[in-house]
Design an enzyme around this catalytic site. Sequence first.
Site, PDB file in Angstrom:
ATOM      1  N   HIS B  75      -0.442  -0.515   0.055  1.00  5.43           N
ATOM      2  CA  HIS B  75      -0.956  -1.637  -0.747  1.00  5.43           C
ATOM      3  C   HIS B  75      -1.941  -1.164  -1.818  1.00  5.43           C
ATOM      4  O   HIS B  75      -2.228  -1.887  -2.746  1.00  5.43           O
ATOM      5  CB  HIS B  75      -1.647  -2.667   0.164  1.00  5.43           C
ATOM      6  CG  HIS B  75      -0.694  -3.345   1.087  1.00  5.43           C
ATOM      7  ND1 HIS B  75      -0.224  -4.620   0.887  1.00  5.43           N
ATOM      8  CD2 HIS B  75      -0.054  -2.897   2.192  1.00  5.43           C
ATOM      9  CE1 HIS B  75       0.632  -4.937   1.846  1.00  5.43           C
ATOM     10  NE2 HIS B  75       0.745  -3.908   2.650  1.00  5.43           N
ATOM     11  N   ASP B 192       4.415 -11.753   5.371  1.00  9.98           N
ATOM     12  CA  ASP B 192       4.726 -10.429   5.937  1.00  9.98           C
ATOM     13  C   ASP B 192       5.911 -10.478   6.912  1.00  9.98           C
ATOM     14  O   ASP B 192       5.889 -11.240   7.875  1.00  9.98           O
ATOM     15  CB  ASP B 192       3.459  -9.949   6.674  1.00  9.98           C
ATOM     16  CG  ASP B 192       3.590  -8.565   7.290  1.00  9.98           C
ATOM     17  OD1 ASP B 192       4.568  -7.856   6.996  1.00  9.98           O
ATOM     18  OD2 ASP B 192       2.681  -8.194   8.073  1.00  9.98           O
ATOM     19  N   HIS B 365       1.085  -5.905  12.726  1.00  9.72           N
ATOM     20  CA  HIS B 365       1.867  -6.907  11.988  1.00  9.72           C
ATOM     21  C   HIS B 365       2.296  -8.075  12.870  1.00  9.72           C
ATOM     22  O   HIS B 365       2.496  -7.924  14.073  1.00  9.72           O
ATOM     23  CB  HIS B 365       3.106  -6.250  11.380  1.00  9.72           C
ATOM     24  CG  HIS B 365       2.781  -5.239  10.333  1.00  9.72           C
ATOM     25  ND1 HIS B 365       2.534  -5.573   9.027  1.00  9.72           N
ATOM     26  CD2 HIS B 365       2.648  -3.892  10.408  1.00  9.72           C
ATOM     27  CE1 HIS B 365       2.265  -4.480   8.336  1.00  9.72           C
ATOM     28  NE2 HIS B 365       2.323  -3.438   9.147  1.00  9.72           N
ATOM     29  N   HIS B 387       7.397  -8.026   2.178  1.00 10.70           N
ATOM     30  CA  HIS B 387       7.047  -6.831   2.985  1.00 10.70           C
ATOM     31  C   HIS B 387       8.109  -6.512   4.032  1.00 10.70           C
ATOM     32  O   HIS B 387       7.980  -6.889   5.186  1.00 10.70           O
ATOM     33  CB  HIS B 387       5.719  -6.998   3.739  1.00 10.70           C
ATOM     34  CG  HIS B 387       4.546  -7.203   2.865  1.00 10.70           C
ATOM     35  ND1 HIS B 387       3.319  -7.523   3.358  1.00 10.70           N
ATOM     36  CD2 HIS B 387       4.395  -7.128   1.522  1.00 10.70           C
ATOM     37  CE1 HIS B 387       2.469  -7.656   2.351  1.00 10.70           C
ATOM     38  NE2 HIS B 387       3.102  -7.415   1.230  1.00 10.70           N
ATOM     39  N   ASP B 441       4.241  13.799  -7.397  1.00 11.63           N
ATOM     40  CA  ASP B 441       3.909  15.048  -6.717  1.00 11.63           C
ATOM     41  C   ASP B 441       2.407  14.987  -6.459  1.00 11.63           C
ATOM     42  O   ASP B 441       1.612  15.114  -7.382  1.00 11.63           O
ATOM     43  CB  ASP B 441       4.271  16.211  -7.641  1.00 11.63           C
ATOM     44  CG  ASP B 441       3.845  17.548  -7.081  1.00 11.63           C
ATOM     45  OD1 ASP B 441       3.002  17.569  -6.154  1.00 11.63           O
ATOM     46  OD2 ASP B 441       4.340  18.572  -7.557  1.00 11.63           O
TER      47      ASP B 441
END
Lengths: 553, 553
Positions: B75, B192, B365, B387, B441
């Site tokens: 997030h 969610d 969750h 999500h 990277d």
Amino acid sequence: MASVLEIIPLGGIGEFGMNCMAVRYGDEMLILDAGMGFPEESAYGVDVSIPNFNFLYEYRDHITAIVLTHGHEDHLGALPYLLKKFNVPVYCSHFTAGLAESKLEEHDLLGDILLHRVEPRDVVDIGVFQVEFIRVSHSLVDCFSLGIKTPVGTIIHTGDYKVDETPVIGEPIDLRSFRRYGQDGVLALLSDSTNATVPGRTPSERAVIPAFEEIFSEAKGRIVVAAFASSIHRLQIVLDVAQQFDRHVCVLGRSMQKNVEVADRLGYLDIPDGLLVSLNEAKMMSDDEIVFLVTGSQGESRAALSQMAMQSYKGLMIEEGDTVVLSARIIPGNERLISRMIGYIYKRGANIIEEKRRLVHVSGHASQDDIRIMTEAVRPKFVVPIHGEYRMLFRHKEFVKNHLGYAEENIVLIENGDVLELDGERAVVTDKREIGRTFIDESGFQEIDSETVRERKQLAYEGTVTVVVTIDEETGELDGEPRIAARGVRGLSSDNGFRDDAKRIVAAAIAGASRQTLADESLLKEHVRVELKRFIQKQTGARPVITPVIVLV
Amino acid sequence: MASVLEIIPLGGIGEFGMNCMAVRYGDEMLILDAGMGFPEESAYGVDVSIPNFNFLYEYRDHITAIVLTHGHEDHLGALPYLLKKFNVPVYCSHFTAGLAESKLEEHDLLGDILLHRVEPRDVVDIGVFQVEFIRVSHSLVDCFSLGIKTPVGTIIHTGDYKVDETPVIGEPIDLRSFRRYGQDGVLALLSDSTNATVPGRTPSERAVIPAFEEIFSEAKGRIVVAAFASSIHRLQIVLDVAQQFDRHVCVLGRSMQKNVEVADRLGYLDIPDGLLVSLNEAKMMSDDEIVFLVTGSQGESRAALSQMAMQSYKGLMIEEGDTVVLSARIIPGNERLISRMIGYIYKRGANIIEEKRRLVHVSGHASQDDIRIMTEAVRPKFVVPIHGEYRMLFRHKEFVKNHLGYAEENIVLIENGDVLELDGERAVVTDKREIGRTFIDESGFQEIDSETVRERKQLAYEGTVTVVVTIDEETGELDGEPRIAARGVRGLSSDNGFRDDAKRIVAAAIAGASRQTLADESLLKEHVRVELKRFIQKQTGARPVITPVIVLV
């Protein structure tokens, strides 16, 4: 050479797949199984791996036979590669032979190999060894454990097994034979550890029938069942339940069609007349008359189910109203692929039934209480956990120690390449052979050496730069500007002026080179490589593979 | 432009991670969260991915703020990259700000950014939007759902949450505020879906305490606990139980040390004086006096736990008698790494306690019954699952439809890039924006464009061949023999004479080229490339990336 038995695993210990083991006494050696593995190097053009059989060359005149426990790829898949190196007789069951033949045919080996088909309880003398084939239950059919009498004692190699008293096809596991061995005395039990972390018993193959009956009775549209092509019991259940609910079955996917064909031809599948239909026939039928039995339970992008979900497979697409059953476990490493495929199936509006929601899959491997039954039947002096990652092998050991009363010193943990010596009294690892892996590109059945894979990893990680320098042989000076070609290197685009700067660096390196360096191509190459490497790393942080080419004119 | 609200997810829909969403009304736009993802391209030198923010340039003068729900990487991780493109104020909790600051510092951005710290129940006017920060429970601390009043109605964005009435740190989820919104009327609940496949309630953070107490009371040697560095409740539990059992705690691993430092400084962790010890102090203590709290629960090869298991981490190794607790879930894709690490830990003779064997981890969750509580509190007109992979979004939809009585048309499934228009009555996807990913990277915080990654994949799969041809500009003939350099190409070794044959093929291609081809370098390159490609493929089956270089002399 003393009178000892040597057990040398070539694969399958500390890893999933690639099961293969040498058993040696004096100048005779048996190879038990020849499996392939599924390496993590798939990003580098590698499909499967096999043991590197090089160390066997030392014993090439001693290898008397290959004995296969069953026909799964992780026990059979390396057979053609092994036979190309050592052409010795192969002993296996009828069904295993059917799968082996189709594999040997792909490799153009069929005519050259001696395949001995054996029945359960057959006893075969192979030199100093006497091998009995003991029927076990597994997700495949016609599977064996091996009872091997050797001059120092009897060893039992379980192969893959579970204790299933009510298999769908064939007879239950032959516990009576295992008990007979137990009574006669067993030196070592080499025993499947795949499910050694799972408490309780593994359910019978029949356990999934109620779920399939429910699903078939609820489904109003088409049904698509994805399973491992080798789960012959499962295929029979799908055929039976389809028949029961007046549906026809259309088999899709190369390996599924091959396995159904072999199992049908050899009489392992019982397929009612008219049950199977072709894809064209299936397309003409109404939705509640058809079941598709397909490959692709692991989300493999080229297999039938993924194709049906993402685009179309031979004109066939998952549609709203379809019921898709994933009748397989998730092989570790495939979670993302499977999850993505499931997403696509949902997007198409189909219903999905996974293992977690209903009992549509059971394992083919022994859980802890199956291990208990096997170990108590065989009552070996030594338990040697095989087949599995270290975690499973250790949990196998822990279970046998804590729940079956075995002493620490009677449970032997070995690794690939270990030489485990047994003299009837002791079991000791006395040596370690170096056994690597060979990678295979399955499209052409080609071996890829590990140096090539190492190079590919390096290319994949940072890309590559080629620099070509033309030098006037007489003056030792640059003739024209250096050429630079880059692939897969970040930050190395022409629009940021990088390339021009890099050329200047190379030109300066040549101009500043000593006479000695200029006179020796390999010195000059290295000089250019180092200077360019330093510059690229400073400018972009990247470390590509740099290949300098010197052209003298 | 009519009076409609647009919701445009930039990431996090149909995938794990990379949560980011634009909310737009008229010429004002909020960005909710800026998360990073964990792409499968890690084999190609990529560490993480972030949304490609390019499409936001069109709205660059409209973006008024970034609002963060909490400080997890999925997030928060893209925040520096987003702020480098659009420097707008950021609103978030104190703890989230602590993590954000340390991230901005790494990117040398700290002085340039306006960070607003908000408290639960704070209400902030950001242009046309009014945003309330509603306290929710999660594995991290100081997490918010967002209640956003807009001209067309109120939307609630849950962020990550579970319904935990007894968190370890801070107060329970603020259900009263959610109910107040429900009474006032909510247009849409963006909710969610991570655990939408899991039945029942998610256990409270406290649920793991008994297992830790058992483990600590049984352990005679050292204890090593691996957890997510961001699981602040879990860290507090380990500290508390250590204190209770008279052990000191040594924190190892960069991210673990950072999170403990931030949480301690901001007062979220309650650390008794003298409990924490340095590594050197820890090494001097006896085994039953110490707990190591470490990173590496996912088997990451460079993290503390793997290093301790496989070789040594700052002189510290897992030893016989140690108890290792993996207090984390397995993130899909990490199964093999974790399994391998566990094997090494077993090999060292340590005991391992995994999530499957004892309750040493709970999710952060919402499970289905948490979703029920949230949805029934908020009573939105529309439910928009966010999500999660599609599989979770669809199961979320299924649950809300079948168990909470929502009609199909009031549950809106969207995808990344969809423009969901809400006018107070209807919720319709009216457009699709193209939103790709940008690879990062992390070693240098560098972006890697997807073309570079595509090239690396090609190199990784088949390797590369460079062919250098020197041509006499006057005669159009070869000057010396062609040079061929190969990397990562199978079957292309010099000892099988392949290279000489390839040189002959290239020479023949030059000799046979038309005057027109010879006169045009790009035509000639392509001619050489095609001829060599055909030859290599025929000889070896390989299809490397071929780079021709023409040198005119």
